[in-house]
Motif scaffolding. Structure first.
Motif, mmCIF file in Angstrom:
data_model
loop_
_atom_site.group_PDB
_atom_site.id
_atom_site.type_symbol
_atom_site.label_atom_id
_atom_site.label_comp_id
_atom_site.label_asym_id
_atom_site.label_seq_id
_atom_site.Cartn_x
_atom_site.Cartn_y
_atom_site.Cartn_z
ATOM 1 N N SER A 107 0.645 -0.987 0.097
ATOM 2 C CA SER A 107 -0.486 0.044 0.154
ATOM 3 C C SER A 107 0.939 0.983 -0.154
ATOM 4 O O SER A 107 2.522 0.844 -0.806
ATOM 5 C CB SER A 107 -0.953 0.231 0.971
ATOM 6 N N ASP A 108 0.886 2.399 0.980
ATOM 7 C CA ASP A 108 0.632 3.506 0.675
ATOM 8 C C ASP A 108 1.896 4.144 1.254
ATOM 9 O O ASP A 108 2.773 4.957 1.277
ATOM 10 C CB ASP A 108 0.378 4.612 -0.252
ATOM 11 N N ASN A 109 1.560 3.475 2.600
ATOM 12 C CA ASN A 109 2.062 4.756 4.051
ATOM 13 C C ASN A 109 1.689 3.993 5.139
ATOM 14 O O ASN A 109 1.103 2.767 5.084
ATOM 15 C CB ASN A 109 1.957 5.947 3.804
ATOM 16 N N SER A 262 6.389 0.641 7.178
ATOM 17 C CA SER A 262 6.735 1.441 6.434
ATOM 18 C C SER A 262 7.957 2.577 6.261
ATOM 19 O O SER A 262 8.770 2.826 5.868
ATOM 20 C CB SER A 262 5.403 3.056 6.345
ATOM 21 N N PHE A 272 5.045 5.137 0.733
ATOM 22 C CA PHE A 272 5.538 3.237 0.013
ATOM 23 C C PHE A 272 4.835 2.830 1.712
ATOM 24 O O PHE A 272 5.059 2.804 2.658
ATOM 25 C CB PHE A 272 6.265 2.533 -0.168
ATOM 26 N N HIS A 298 -4.928 0.130 -3.248
ATOM 27 C CA HIS A 298 -5.263 1.844 -3.959
ATOM 28 C C HIS A 298 -4.802 1.686 -5.730
ATOM 29 O O HIS A 298 -3.611 0.812 -5.704
ATOM 30 C CB HIS A 298 -3.580 1.579 -2.782
ATOM 31 N N TYR A 300 -2.346 3.097 -6.411
ATOM 32 C CA TYR A 300 -0.573 3.089 -6.378
ATOM 33 C C TYR A 300 0.299 1.663 -6.368
ATOM 34 O O TYR A 300 1.188 1.409 -5.720
ATOM 35 C CB TYR A 300 0.129 4.407 -6.175
ATOM 36 N N THR A 301 -0.886 0.818 -5.862
ATOM 37 C CA THR A 301 -0.225 -0.152 -5.042
ATOM 38 C C THR A 301 1.072 -0.384 -5.643
ATOM 39 O O THR A 301 0.734 -1.087 -6.725
ATOM 40 C CB THR A 301 -1.432 -1.290 -4.591
ATOM 41 N N ASN A 303 3.515 0.339 -6.220
ATOM 42 C CA ASN A 303 3.889 1.282 -7.551
ATOM 43 C C ASN A 303 5.529 1.063 -7.977
ATOM 44 O O ASN A 303 6.866 0.866 -7.060
ATOM 45 C CB ASN A 303 4.427 3.295 -6.994
#
Ligand SMILES: *Cc1c(COP(=O)(O)O)cnc(C)c1O
Length: 421
Positions: A107-109, A262, A272, A298, A300-301, A303
């Motif tokens: 995921s992102d964070n 993260s 990230f 998400h 941007y999973t 990325n």
């Protein structure tokens, strides 16, 4: 106009009372443990830019790998498709995590890594047809700022506006010799409703670098595991060397079912998040019934650019020189603590790995909002050091590449502050 002036026209900053905050300092570049302001001032980043940086700023190796990745593939949808970086990062990280960690979910964070962990646990029981909807967490925990992560965090001034909307959580004390038996008995008494237990292993960062012993945590975890409760280790802060070992869970015998990462994951390069889990958790979502799917993702999973940054950071992290740097910082912090313990302005010091916290003597005003905190913050800024005290707790957690000279400069300024403030 300076960056700082233009910023005030258009930007709303995190955790900042915009009416009273000083104008933000415009930063134009970074190198090693330092960042440089638009007026040329150099600042030592003694808090690793909110705990994310581990190899120093603008590291050329990470920059190179990110640039190469950008020329090859910047992003691709991660449902129905995959790519080299995502696969390799999962393979390499799972190989160094506790041996029961078998699957990686990106995921992102940090907050999203925690949201994913919570949803995995709640749906694990849902998919098994069991009514286990409650979560156990520590008082004063911090797991992030989104609603689920906020719900499993301690209630405080930061959550007050939302408290009535947060879901119910069973909060327990940090375990020690005096209360462990009671906590275990309490857990047993409510176990049939409990899906999971989420914890920050060894150090509660946002609570004020609160540290507690691995042995008691380990015994509590073993007890929860025996009662069928899933264990979520939130290593968003403690992961990647902060506690002296690769992961805080490396100090424990009991393996968690789920882990969240993260901050240090990309070495501090970009946002990230990663949630890992056991085969058992993963298996609970396997079914011909589509309703048992983990419906989370998400845009941007995984990325590819974030994966490239994380892989480059991992290359650096696994080099023996990094562990040597960590050991050097641990020893330097220890010597510093010995030197200042007993100073009239020091209530106590504590240390876990590369994190040292100094609790300032304040009489009885220990509030986060106390003027002491702002005085200290600006004192260190004026000395060219970024330190962000949590109330009366001054902590150092530097990028591992920090030089002895830079560390000694920070120590000497803290000693001056102890004399003067
Ligand atoms: C910072 C932090 C989070 C939240 O991470 P963000 O990337 O800021 O959303 C979660 N858990 C812990 C332990 C943290 O320190």
């Amino acid at each position: 106009m300076t960056l700082s002036e233009r910023d005030l026209q258009v930007i709303w900053h995190p955790y900042t009372q915009m009416q009273t905050a000083a104008a933000p300092i415009g930063i134009v570049r970074g190198e090693g443990a330092c960042v440089y302001a638009e007026d040329g001032t150099k600042y030592i980043d003694a808090v690793s830019s909110w705990w994310v940086n581990i190899h120093g700023h603008a590291h050329p190796y990470i920059a190179q790998k990110v640039a190469e990745q950008l020329m090859k593939l910047e992003h691709v949808i991660f449902a129905g498709f995959t790519h080299q970086g995502a696969v390799e990062l999962a393979e390499r990280l799972l190989a160094i995590l506790p041996s029961n960690q078998k699957k990686a979910f990106y995921s992102d964070n940090g907050s999203t890594a925690v949201e994913v962990a919570i949803k995995m646990c709640l749906q694990y029981w849902h998919n098994k047809g069991e009514q286990r909807t409650k979560i156990v967490a520590f008082k004063n925990a911090y797991h992030g700022d989104t609603f689920g992560a906020m719900s499993v965090s301690g209630r405080s001034a930061f959550t007050a506006a939302f408290d009535s909307l947060l879901f119910d959580v069973e909060f327990i004390d940090l375990p020690d010799a005096s209360n462990l038996a009671d906590i275990k008995a309490y857990i047993t008494s409510i176990k049939s409703q409990i899906s999971s237990f989420i914890f920050e292993p060894l150090v509660q960062g946002s609570a004020g670098m609160v540290m507690y012993e691995a042995a008691y945590l380990d015994e509590l975890l073993a007890h929860c595991k025996a009662e069928g409760i899933l264990l979520i280790a939130d290593e968003v802060f403690t992961g990647f060397g902060r506690t002296g070992k690769n992961f805080a869970c490396d100090h424990l015998q009991t393996q968690p079912d789920i882990m969240c990462f993260s901050k240090g994951l990309t070495g501090g390069t970009m946002a990230f998040g990663l949630t890992t889990c056991t085969q058992d958790i993963y298996n609970a979502f396997l079914s011909d019934d589509k309703l048992k799917t983990l419906f989370h993702g998400h845009s941007y999973t995984a990325n590819p650019v974030a994966c490239a940054a994380a892989l480059a950071s991992l290359d650096l992290f696994l080099h023996p020189s990094v562990q040597e740097n960590i050991d050097r910082i641990v020893a330097a912090h220890q010597a510093f603590a010995v030197r200042i313990n007993g100073h009239r302005s020091v209530r106590s010091t504590r240390q876990t790995g590369t994190i040292i916290a100094i609790e300032w003597e304040t009489g009885n005003n220990t509030s986060y909002f106390s003027s002491l905190r702002d005085k200290l913050y600006h004192y260190f800024l004026d000395a060219g050091i970024i330190l962000r005290p949590l109330g009366n707790i001054v902590y150092i957690l530097p990028p591992y590449c920090i030089t002895n000279e830079e560390l000694n400069y920070i120590y000497s300024k803290i000693e001056h502050a102890l004399d003067e403030i």
